[in-house]
Design a protein around this motif. Structure first.
Motif, mmCIF file in Angstrom:
data_model
loop_
_atom_site.group_PDB
_atom_site.id
_atom_site.type_symbol
_atom_site.label_atom_id
_atom_site.label_comp_id
_atom_site.label_asym_id
_atom_site.label_seq_id
_atom_site.Cartn_x
_atom_site.Cartn_y
_atom_site.Cartn_z
ATOM 1 N N GLN A 1 9.857 4.769 4.540
ATOM 2 C CA GLN A 1 8.633 4.703 4.950
ATOM 3 C C GLN A 1 7.979 3.179 5.053
ATOM 4 O O GLN A 1 6.759 2.903 5.631
ATOM 5 N N TYR B 1 13.021 5.796 -0.173
ATOM 6 C CA TYR B 1 11.471 5.790 0.193
ATOM 7 C C TYR B 1 11.211 4.575 0.800
ATOM 8 O O TYR B 1 10.270 4.356 2.157
ATOM 9 N N GLY C 1 3.195 9.814 -6.302
ATOM 10 C CA GLY C 1 1.962 10.125 -6.734
ATOM 11 C C GLY C 1 1.309 8.953 -7.469
ATOM 12 O O GLY C 1 0.239 8.882 -8.167
ATOM 13 N N GLY C 2 1.893 7.591 -7.201
ATOM 14 C CA GLY C 2 1.414 6.550 -7.803
ATOM 15 C C GLY C 2 1.691 6.094 -9.090
ATOM 16 O O GLY C 2 1.215 5.287 -9.874
ATOM 17 N N LYS D 1 3.039 1.696 -3.405
ATOM 18 C CA LYS D 1 2.128 2.124 -4.536
ATOM 19 C C LYS D 1 1.972 3.540 -4.369
ATOM 20 O O LYS D 1 1.470 4.322 -5.505
ATOM 21 N N GLU D 2 2.024 4.484 -3.128
ATOM 22 C CA GLU D 2 1.882 5.700 -3.241
ATOM 23 C C GLU D 2 3.034 6.426 -3.647
ATOM 24 O O GLU D 2 3.003 7.795 -3.461
ATOM 25 N N ARG E 1 0.835 -1.395 -0.113
ATOM 26 C CA ARG E 1 -0.154 0.081 0.055
ATOM 27 C C ARG E 1 0.791 1.251 0.180
ATOM 28 O O ARG E 1 0.734 2.184 -0.704
ATOM 29 N N VAL E 2 1.932 1.021 0.776
ATOM 30 C CA VAL E 2 2.779 2.553 0.952
ATOM 31 C C VAL E 2 3.629 2.899 -0.209
ATOM 32 O O VAL E 2 3.748 3.827 -0.863
#
Length: 373
Positions: free
Chosen positions: A142, A138, A92-93, A88-89, A85-86
């Motif tokens: 994250q 990232y 901006g995806g 894929k963000e 989930r993280v």
């Protein structure tokens, strides 16, 4: 008065201002991206391996510890879903096409291929953007730091070509920084002892500043057309420092010798340029051609290293062959050595020999009542 020397120094001072500005921009981008092209030309890629690095998948290796298993671990399932989930963000995806993992697919055939001995599994991240190094950072910040695994259950590691290059770049920059922190002070001390004039140490420090500023400002514009890895800045800086100290030693030593022979300041500068300048030009040309030869290899990393090092060597030679003679010609009295002056080691040895001679005289003197008292 020496109008030519003053004109040369004035030209370099005028060039120093914009050079510092563009050099700062280059270094600020190189610290994170490896090249200043990120904001200027998004079509260029900020990695040393071109398309191969951006098209290579990124892996998260999950290892079960102790008696734990992969197929029956709720913690692994939660981590896989949170990580997907993280990730894929990111950006901006865009860029992340697909993420495949044991708990991220319902295909039993794929699940069997992603698990080994019920102890190991991988989460594959298919990324096709041009920010692979930023994606690695990232994921580390994250995902791996935000969702730390239970120490007693499983361990998560980052792998893949992009992760390898990212770690290699960081390790190279750290090693070069440590090397410079140790070697530069030692080189300055040795240079001062060799020149026997501490005031002359100002010259290599000045040439280092000018060489670094001009070189990095040129690399700022080169980086708009050629990707420059982050660690190249440290390599170029080390080369510039080494050559500046070496060439300053050549010129200043010859200048000292000519002055001690009774020649005037202008004649001493001419002797330094005439005799040491040839050695500097031959040495610099040989090193520059050797680095330029790396550009013939069809590898972006080697091409960028060779071209940037070539630019650094050429700038360093020009700076030393113009600034040092101009400063000595204009401000010669500030750097002229005492013909009777000796180095620090010579003075220490002379003091030591004087103390030894005094002890010998005391031992040879006849014993008196005054000495007993």
């Amino acid at each position: 008065r020496h109008p030519r020397a003053q004109a040369i120094l004035l030209a370099w001072l005028c060039l120093l201002g914009p050079s510092v500005f563009f050099a700062a921009r280059f270094l600020s981008h190189a610290d994170t991206k490896g090249s200043p092209v990120g904001d200027l030309n998004p079509r260029l890629e900020d990695n040393p391996f071109g398309d191969n690095l951006n098209s290579a998948p990124i892996f998260l290796l999950v290892t079960a510890l102790g008696n734990g298993s992969i197929t029956n671990a709720a913690a692994v399932a939660d981590f896989s879903k949170d990580a997907a989930r993280v990730i894929k963000e990111f950006d901006g995806g865009t860029g992340v096409n697909n993420i495949v993992g044991y708990y991220l697919t319902n295909n039993h055939i794929i699940q069997q291929q992603l698990v080994k001995a019920d102890k190991y599994t991988i989460i594959t991240i298919d990324y096709c953007g041009n920010k692979s190094s930023e994606l690695i950072t990232y994921i580390q910040e994250q995902v791996m730091e935000s969702f730390p695994p239970p120490v007693e259950q499983y361990r998560v590691q980052l792998s893949g070509l992009a992760a390898l290059v990212n770690d290699m770049t960081a390790a190279t920059m750290t090693d070069l920084e440590h090397m410079d922190a140790v070697t530069i002070p030692l080189a300055i001390v040795v240079l001062g002892m060799s020149l026997r004039r501490m005031s002359l140490l100002i010259l290599p420090l000045v040439t280092i500043v000018f060489s670094a500023a001009v070189t990095f400002s040129i690399l700022f514009f080169v980086g708009q057309h050629l990707n420059i890895p982050a660690f190249v800045a440290s390599i170029v800086m080390s080369i510039s420092v080494a050559l500046c100290i070496d060439y300053a030693l050549f010129l200043c030593s010859r200048y000292n010798e000519a002055w001690k022979m009774g020649k005037s300041n202008a004649e001493s500068v001419w002797e330094a340029v005439w005799h040491s300048g040839e050695n500097i030009l031959v040495s610099g040309s040989t090193i520059a051609i050797a680095f330029l030869g790396l550009t013939v290899f069809p590898v972006n990393q080697l091409q960028s290293q060779g071209l940037t090092a070539f630019i650094g060597v050429v700038v360093t030679v020009v700076v030393n062959m113009t600034i040092i003679p101009a400063v000595l010609m204009w401000l010669g009295p500030l750097f002229q050595p005492d013909p009777r002056g000796q180095s620090l080691c010579s003075r220490m040895l002379r003091i030591h020999s004087a103390v030894v001679d005094m002890d010998d005289l005391l031992n040879q003197a006849p014993y008196t009542d005054a000495m007993a008292w």
